[in-house]
Write a protein that holds these residues in place. Structure first.
Motif, PDB file in Angstrom:
ATOM      1  N   GLN A 169     104.781  -6.211 -75.373  1.00 35.17           N
ATOM      2  CA  GLN A 169     103.272  -6.322 -75.979  1.00 35.17           C
ATOM      3  C   GLN A 169     102.449  -6.135 -74.488  1.00 35.17           C
ATOM      4  O   GLN A 169     102.415  -5.800 -73.405  1.00 35.17           O
ATOM      5  CB  GLN A 169     102.346  -6.798 -76.236  1.00 35.17           C
ATOM      6  CG  GLN A 169     103.217  -5.627 -77.574  1.00 35.17           C
ATOM      7  CD  GLN A 169     101.810  -6.340 -79.068  1.00 35.17           C
ATOM      8  OE1 GLN A 169     101.756  -8.244 -78.965  1.00 35.17           O
ATOM      9  NE2 GLN A 169     101.172  -5.717 -79.336  1.00 35.17           N
ATOM     10  N   SER A 200     101.863   1.713 -80.942  1.00 33.66           N
ATOM     11  CA  SER A 200     101.395   3.236 -81.486  1.00 33.66           C
ATOM     12  C   SER A 200     100.437   4.116 -81.248  1.00 33.66           C
ATOM     13  O   SER A 200      99.496   4.760 -80.454  1.00 33.66           O
ATOM     14  CB  SER A 200     101.554   3.704 -82.208  1.00 33.66           C
ATOM     15  OG  SER A 200     100.671   2.595 -83.426  1.00 33.66           O
ATOM     16  N   VAL A 201      99.268   3.026 -80.786  1.00 32.43           N
ATOM     17  CA  VAL A 201      97.905   2.977 -80.466  1.00 32.43           C
ATOM     18  C   VAL A 201      97.875   1.770 -79.303  1.00 32.43           C
ATOM     19  O   VAL A 201      97.490   0.935 -79.367  1.00 32.43           O
ATOM     20  CB  VAL A 201      96.610   2.111 -81.322  1.00 32.43           C
ATOM     21  CG1 VAL A 201      95.548   3.261 -80.840  1.00 32.43           C
ATOM     22  CG2 VAL A 201      96.956   3.105 -82.627  1.00 32.43           C
ATOM     23  N   CYS A 202      97.147   2.512 -78.423  1.00 32.64           N
ATOM     24  CA  CYS A 202      96.858   1.396 -76.595  1.00 32.64           C
ATOM     25  C   CYS A 202      95.119   1.431 -77.180  1.00 32.64           C
ATOM     26  O   CYS A 202      94.465   3.041 -76.853  1.00 32.64           O
ATOM     27  CB  CYS A 202      97.213   2.541 -75.269  1.00 32.64           C
ATOM     28  SG  CYS A 202      97.386   0.752 -74.265  1.00 32.64           S
ATOM     29  N   ARG A 203      94.384   0.835 -76.615  1.00 32.07           N
ATOM     30  CA  ARG A 203      93.259   0.767 -76.257  1.00 32.07           C
ATOM     31  C   ARG A 203      92.713   0.327 -74.983  1.00 32.07           C
ATOM     32  O   ARG A 203      93.047  -0.524 -73.958  1.00 32.07           O
ATOM     33  CB  ARG A 203      91.819  -0.682 -77.617  1.00 32.07           C
ATOM     34  CG  ARG A 203      92.511  -0.048 -78.777  1.00 32.07           C
ATOM     35  CD  ARG A 203      91.698  -1.098 -79.203  1.00 32.07           C
ATOM     36  NE  ARG A 203      90.061  -1.928 -78.856  1.00 32.07           N
ATOM     37  CZ  ARG A 203      89.280  -1.122 -79.677  1.00 32.07           C
ATOM     38  NH1 ARG A 203      89.661  -0.711 -80.733  1.00 32.07           N
ATOM     39  NH2 ARG A 203      87.887  -1.756 -79.679  1.00 32.07           N
ATOM     40  N   GLU A 242      99.384 -11.785 -78.702  1.00 24.68           N
ATOM     41  CA  GLU A 242     100.301 -10.803 -77.974  1.00 24.68           C
ATOM     42  C   GLU A 242     101.949 -11.486 -77.880  1.00 24.68           C
ATOM     43  O   GLU A 242     102.042 -12.144 -77.064  1.00 24.68           O
ATOM     44  CB  GLU A 242      99.910  -9.923 -76.621  1.00 24.68           C
ATOM     45  CG  GLU A 242      98.622  -9.185 -76.971  1.00 24.68           C
ATOM     46  CD  GLU A 242      98.364  -8.051 -75.735  1.00 24.68           C
ATOM     47  OE1 GLU A 242      98.422  -8.455 -74.982  1.00 24.68           O
ATOM     48  OE2 GLU A 242      97.131  -6.553 -75.805  1.00 24.68           O
ATOM     49  N   SER A 266      98.705  -2.054 -79.957  1.00 27.99           N
ATOM     50  CA  SER A 266      98.974  -2.518 -81.646  1.00 27.99           C
ATOM     51  C   SER A 266     100.794  -2.957 -81.288  1.00 27.99           C
ATOM     52  O   SER A 266     100.866  -2.810 -80.126  1.00 27.99           O
ATOM     53  CB  SER A 266      98.683  -2.122 -81.926  1.00 27.99           C
ATOM     54  OG  SER A 266      99.564  -0.597 -81.970  1.00 27.99           O
ATOM     55  N   PRO A 267     100.405  -4.225 -81.880  1.00 27.59           N
ATOM     56  CA  PRO A 267     101.838  -4.893 -82.093  1.00 27.59           C
ATOM     57  C   PRO A 267     102.963  -3.591 -82.782  1.00 27.59           C
ATOM     58  O   PRO A 267     104.454  -3.748 -82.611  1.00 27.59           O
ATOM     59  CB  PRO A 267     101.920  -5.389 -83.578  1.00 27.59           C
ATOM     60  CG  PRO A 267     100.567  -5.734 -83.291  1.00 27.59           C
ATOM     61  CD  PRO A 267      99.502  -4.076 -83.587  1.00 27.59           C
ATOM     62  N   ASP A 268     102.773  -2.769 -83.372  1.00 29.62           N
ATOM     63  CA  ASP A 268     103.905  -1.459 -83.014  1.00 29.62           C
ATOM     64  C   ASP A 268     103.877  -0.359 -82.340  1.00 29.62           C
ATOM     65  O   ASP A 268     104.636   0.472 -82.474  1.00 29.62           O
ATOM     66  CB  ASP A 268     103.374  -1.049 -84.998  1.00 29.62           C
ATOM     67  CG  ASP A 268     102.578   0.146 -84.884  1.00 29.62           C
ATOM     68  OD1 ASP A 268     101.389  -0.140 -83.947  1.00 29.62           O
ATOM     69  OD2 ASP A 268     102.321   0.497 -85.782  1.00 29.62           O
ATOM     70  N   ARG A 316      95.356  -2.517 -74.319  1.00 33.04           N
ATOM     71  CA  ARG A 316      95.609  -3.476 -75.301  1.00 33.04           C
ATOM     72  C   ARG A 316      96.283  -2.788 -76.292  1.00 33.04           C
ATOM     73  O   ARG A 316      95.533  -1.487 -76.009  1.00 33.04           O
ATOM     74  CB  ARG A 316      93.940  -3.937 -76.251  1.00 33.04           C
ATOM     75  CG  ARG A 316      93.116  -5.591 -75.617  1.00 33.04           C
ATOM     76  CD  ARG A 316      94.011  -6.746 -75.482  1.00 33.04           C
ATOM     77  NE  ARG A 316      92.542  -7.677 -74.461  1.00 33.04           N
ATOM     78  CZ  ARG A 316      92.907  -7.646 -73.391  1.00 33.04           C
ATOM     79  NH1 ARG A 316      93.883  -7.475 -72.680  1.00 33.04           N
ATOM     80  NH2 ARG A 316      92.373  -8.495 -72.947  1.00 33.04           N
ATOM     81  N   SER A 363     101.681  -3.153 -71.647  1.00 35.41           N
ATOM     82  CA  SER A 363     100.244  -3.097 -71.260  1.00 35.41           C
ATOM     83  C   SER A 363     100.413  -3.115 -69.649  1.00 35.41           C
ATOM     84  O   SER A 363      99.024  -1.966 -69.573  1.00 35.41           O
ATOM     85  CB  SER A 363      99.375  -4.052 -71.949  1.00 35.41           C
ATOM     86  OG  SER A 363      99.238  -4.137 -73.663  1.00 35.41           O
TER      87      SER A 363
END
Length: 111
Positions: A6, A45-48, A2, A41-43, A39, A10
């Protein structure tokens, strides 16, 4: 691996989601929900989001409820971090069962 950006995003999302869950779980006595990891994503757009739920017997139910109300949680997150982020990432919630795993390993080692 990361990037610094990021990691910063986060941590920001983890902090704000923790505050949101803290205010929402006050209505449910006997339940503790904490955000253990985030976590992104590099772009961006998505967060876990990994949630630790106590008691662990209700973890499936709580995470299912959180996923059902994901849009309202994302909206509330957007109102809090909208000034720092251009795009609020899509949230995906998962159970963090690392504490149960650790307890199981300890129990097996003591046998």
């Amino acid at each position: 691996m990361e990037t610094t950006r990021q990691n910063k995003i986060s941590r920001l999302i983890q902090k704000e989601l923790s505050m949101i869950f803290q205010s929402q779980t006050r209505q449910m006595p006997g339940v503790l929900v904490s955000v253990s990891a985030v976590r992104i994503s590099p772009d961006m757009s998505v967060c876990r989001v990994y949630l630790s739920v106590f008691p662990s017997e209700r973890a499936e139910e709580i995470v299912k409820n959180v996923n059902d109300n994901m849009k309202s949680i994302r909206f509330e997150l957007g109102t809090k971090v909208g000034k720092q982020l251009r795009i609020i990432p899509e949230l995906k919630f998962f159970i963090d069962d690392s504490l149960d795993y650790i307890d199981n390993i300890d129990r097996l080692l003591k046998q």
